[in-house]
Write an enzyme that holds these catalytic residues in place. Sequence first.
Site, PDB file in Angstrom:
ATOM      1  CD  GLU A  79      -2.976  -1.088   0.180  1.00 22.79           C
ATOM      2  OE1 GLU A  79      -2.913  -0.198  -0.699  1.00 22.79           O
ATOM      3  OE2 GLU A  79      -3.857  -1.960   0.190  1.00 22.79           O
ATOM      4  CG  HIS A  97      -4.245   0.356   5.691  1.00 22.84           C
ATOM      5  ND1 HIS A  97      -5.625   0.316   5.767  1.00 22.84           N
ATOM      6  CD2 HIS A  97      -3.873  -0.728   4.971  1.00 22.84           C
ATOM      7  CE1 HIS A  97      -6.063  -0.750   5.105  1.00 22.84           C
ATOM      8  NE2 HIS A  97      -5.028  -1.403   4.632  1.00 22.84           N
ATOM      9  CG  HIS A  99      -6.954  -5.145   7.207  1.00 19.89           C
ATOM     10  ND1 HIS A  99      -6.559  -6.240   6.472  1.00 19.89           N
ATOM     11  CD2 HIS A  99      -6.666  -4.060   6.438  1.00 19.89           C
ATOM     12  CE1 HIS A  99      -6.054  -5.832   5.313  1.00 19.89           C
ATOM     13  NE2 HIS A  99      -6.106  -4.511   5.277  1.00 19.89           N
ATOM     14  CG  HIS A 159      -9.117  -2.738   2.289  1.00 24.12           C
ATOM     15  ND1 HIS A 159      -8.418  -2.438   1.128  1.00 24.12           N
ATOM     16  CD2 HIS A 159      -8.154  -3.034   3.199  1.00 24.12           C
ATOM     17  CE1 HIS A 159      -7.125  -2.569   1.331  1.00 24.12           C
ATOM     18  NE2 HIS A 159      -6.938  -2.922   2.597  1.00 24.12           N
TER      19      HIS A 159
END
Length: 228
Positions: A79, A97, A99, A159
Amino acid sequence: MTDSSSALGRERAAVADACRRLGAAGLLIGTAGNVSVRVGDRVAVTATGAVLAQLTAGQVTVVDLDGNVVGGRLRPTSELDLHLGVYRRYGTGAVVHTHAPMATALSCVLDELPCIHYQLLALGGTVRVAPYATFGTPELAESVLTALDGRGAALMANHGAVTHATTLDQAVEHALLLEWACGVYQHAAALGRPRVLDEQRRRAVIEAALARDYGTTHPVPPAQEESR
């Protein structure tokens, strides 16, 4: 790739610390997620395939703003385009970032996370959900960058979530706040239709916060040596 492991040594250690903190909080699972911090035209970012809750500074790579590796021996996260895009467009200092379970769950069903609690104003209010795109693609990066306009956080459809801030500590705090807010929304929605703070109430919160210095942390003063 360069083996210059000394590049941004302090920042690489800070990224590893942030990952372990997020892992301990349950926001980073296995190798899923990535964290970075920017210093000038260099970015310390997690390597691909690293177990984030156990991350070490040696598993953090340094790249320039074009994505070229200039420090470390490992390949940066898939990413990377997303992280670099946030830095280029918003001039921010750090990107997280995850999850995270609750944020990811809501990203599968909501078009936006409404402002149901005033603490969401720290993220800009309503949290947008970026349309789905395959991980690691320019399409995903662009989708998330659009969702972040004027915001400190966004959900990524089916996501996960992304936050950014001036400092790495702030970006981590934003990720923790977002996950908390997603949990509050989920619990409230299970009981009924959550009430949303309208624009007038949001302005009132901002005015009150400014008047009362709300949200500013103050260090504990050093203990005074007892006089004899």
